[in-house]
Design an enzyme around this catalytic site. Structure first.
Site, PDB file in Angstrom:
ATOM      1  N   ASP A   9       0.809  -1.237   0.000  1.00 29.26           N
ATOM      2  CA  ASP A   9       0.000   0.000   0.000  1.00 29.26           C
ATOM      3  C   ASP A   9       0.841   1.286   0.000  1.00 29.26           C
ATOM      4  OD1 ASP A   9      -1.408  -2.295   1.182  1.00 29.26           O
ATOM      5  OD2 ASP A   9      -3.071  -0.916   1.468  1.00 29.26           O
ATOM      6  N   GLU A  40      -4.613   2.026  -3.136  1.00 31.38           N
ATOM      7  CA  GLU A  40      -5.903   2.511  -2.600  1.00 31.38           C
ATOM      8  C   GLU A  40      -5.771   3.645  -1.598  1.00 31.38           C
ATOM      9  OE1 GLU A  40      -8.305   0.019  -0.225  1.00 31.38           O
ATOM     10  OE2 GLU A  40      -6.860  -0.015   1.391  1.00 31.38           O
ATOM     11  N   ASN A  41      -4.545   3.886  -1.102  1.00 36.64           N
ATOM     12  CA  ASN A  41      -4.324   5.019  -0.194  1.00 36.64           C
ATOM     13  C   ASN A  41      -3.421   6.073  -0.825  1.00 36.64           C
ATOM     14  OD1 ASN A  41      -5.658   3.882   2.242  1.00 36.64           O
ATOM     15  ND2 ASN A  41      -4.070   2.343   2.032  1.00 36.64           N
ATOM     16  N   ASN A  68     -10.532  -1.878   0.174  1.00 42.46           N
ATOM     17  CA  ASN A  68     -11.702  -1.325   0.862  1.00 42.46           C
ATOM     18  C   ASN A  68     -11.852   0.176   0.646  1.00 42.46           C
ATOM     19  OD1 ASN A  68      -9.294  -1.581   2.498  1.00 42.46           O
ATOM     20  ND2 ASN A  68     -10.435  -0.579   4.130  1.00 42.46           N
ATOM     21  N   HIS A  69     -10.815   0.838   0.121  1.00 45.88           N
ATOM     22  CA  HIS A  69     -10.921   2.283  -0.150  1.00 45.88           C
ATOM     23  C   HIS A  69     -11.036   2.595  -1.647  1.00 45.88           C
ATOM     24  CE1 HIS A  69     -10.263   3.195   3.986  1.00 45.88           C
ATOM     25  NE2 HIS A  69      -9.020   2.754   4.012  1.00 45.88           N
ATOM     26  N   HIS A 150      -6.386  -8.360  -0.830  1.00 48.86           N
ATOM     27  CA  HIS A 150      -6.417  -7.237   0.120  1.00 48.86           C
ATOM     28  C   HIS A 150      -7.273  -7.654   1.310  1.00 48.86           C
ATOM     29  CE1 HIS A 150      -5.719  -2.950   0.807  1.00 48.86           C
ATOM     30  NE2 HIS A 150      -6.917  -2.928   1.363  1.00 48.86           N
ATOM     31  N   HIS A 175      -3.048  -4.484   2.684  1.00 47.45           N
ATOM     32  CA  HIS A 175      -4.041  -3.875   3.580  1.00 47.45           C
ATOM     33  C   HIS A 175      -3.520  -3.616   4.991  1.00 47.45           C
ATOM     34  CE1 HIS A 175      -7.813  -2.652   5.393  1.00 47.45           C
ATOM     35  NE2 HIS A 175      -7.737  -3.628   6.276  1.00 47.45           N
ATOM     36  N   HIS A 177      -0.485  -2.925   5.977  1.00 40.88           N
ATOM     37  CA  HIS A 177       0.625  -1.968   5.938  1.00 40.88           C
ATOM     38  C   HIS A 177       1.825  -2.438   6.759  1.00 40.88           C
ATOM     39  CE1 HIS A 177      -1.944   1.791   4.674  1.00 40.88           C
ATOM     40  NE2 HIS A 177      -2.468   0.660   4.252  1.00 40.88           N
TER      41      HIS A 177
HETATM   42 FE   FE2 Z   1      -7.110  -1.384   2.835  1.00 46.10          FE
END
Ligand code: FE2
Length: 257
Positions: A9, A40-41, A68-69, A150, A175, A177
Site C-alpha cells: 500500500d 488505494e491510499n 476497501n478504499h 487485500h 491492507h 501496511h
Molecule cells: Fe485497505
C-alpha cells in the site's frame, strides 16, 4: 524468466514521491518486467485520484490494485471505467465500476493480474475463493497470473495462498501496511507473502502520525488523520517466474529505504 514486483500500500503524496524516487533504480537493478502496486491510499486521505494514479504510472507502475478504499472518492468512479490497469476487487458486486482483473500483454508473454478483497473484519463481499476459481476457468487464461489479496486476517490470507497454490504464479497480501516475513514458494510453486507491507513514513501507524492514532484509541472520538513525516520505506516482494510454465522460481522480500 519474468520478474514481477508487488508493492505494498502506497500512502499519500509522501508515499507516491518516495516510490518515484526508488522504483526506477530498482527496476534497472532487478530487471523488473512488471510492477504491481496497491494504490488505494495513494491520495491524501485514502482512495485514488487522477493525479495519484498518474503519479504511480509515471513512476513505472504497470497495474494499480485497490481494496476497501477503492471508491472512497466519488471523483474516482469514472477512473475505474477509463483505466483498464486500475483494478478494484473482483468480488465486489458486479454493479461496481471497473473490473477486478486485467491482462498485461508484455509481448513475449501475457500476465493476468487479479484483485480480491477478504471477508474477515471488512465489509462483507462475495466469497473471494469462489471468485478466484471462476476467473481462472476462463478459456485461454494466461499462464502467468498474480493476485493481490487485500485482507485483514492473516489466516484468511494464508488459506487463500494454499487455495491458489499451483493455480497462479504468485499471490501477495495487502491492507495491513505491515510487511510479513513469510515470503516463500508454496508446495505447488506459487510465490507467496501474507502482506507486502507499506510504502510510506516509517515512524507512523499505517502511515498516520502516531499521536493522532493514539488519540483516537484513547478518546474513541472521530479524528482527522494526518500523514506522518520523516523517513520513508518502500516494502515489496519480487517474484521471478518461468514464463513457459507460469510457476514461481524465486520469492524475495524487499524493504527499500
Ligand atoms: Fe485497505
Amino acid at each position: 524468466m519474468v520478474n514481477i514486483l508487488c508493492i505494498g500500500d502506497v500512502v499519500g503524496t509522501v508515499g507516491c514521491q518516495f516510490l518515484r524516487e526508488k522504483l526506477p533504480g530498482l527496476k534497472r537493478l532487478k530487471g523488473l518486467d512488471l510492477v504491481i502496486c496497491n494504490g488505494e491510499n495513494s491520495a491524501d486521505g485514502n482512495g485514488v485520484t487522477r493525479s495519484s494514479i498518474q503519479h504511480l504510472f509515471d513512476s513505472g507502475v504497470d497495474v494499480i490494485t485497490t481494496g476497501n478504499h477503492s471508491f472512497r472518492r466519488r471523483e474516482s468512479y469514472d477512473l475505474y471505467e477509463e483505466v483498464p490497469t486500475l483494478l478494484r476487487p473482483a468480488n465486489l458486486p458486479p454493479a461496481a465500476p471497473g473490473k477486478g482483473m486485467c491482462v498485461v500483454d508484455m509481448g513475449r508473454v501475457q500476465v493476468a493480474v487479479i484483485n480480491l478483497i477478504g471477508t474477515l473484519y471488512l465489509e462483507s463481499q462475495r466469497c473471494p475463493f469462489e471468485t478466484l476459481e471462476s476467473l481462472l476457468k476462463a478459456p485461454d487464461f494466461p499462464r502467468l497470473c498474480v493476485v493481490d489479496f487485500h485482507a485483514e486476517a492473516t489466516g484468511e490470507k494464508r488459506a487463500m495462498g494454499f487455495f491458489a497454490d499451483g493455480k497462479v504464479t504468485a499471490l501477495f497480501g495487502t491492507h495491513t501496511h505491515v510487511q510479513t516475513a513469510d515470503e516463500c514458494i508454496l508446495p505447488h510453486s506459487t510465490g507467496y507473502i501474507t502482506d507486502a507491507g507499506m510504502t510510506g513514513p516509517i515512524h507512523s501507524v499505517l502511515g498516520v502520525k502516531p499521536e493522532i492514532s493514539i488519540q483516537k484509541f484513547v478518546t474513541k472520538m472521530p479524528t482527522r488523520f494526518e500523514l506522518a513525516k520523516g523517513p520513508c520505506r518502500m516494502d515489496c516482494a519480487l517474484f521471478s517466474a518461468d514464463e513457459k510454465t507460469g510457476l514461481c522460481l524465486e520469492a524475495e522480500r524487499l524493504s527499500i529505504v
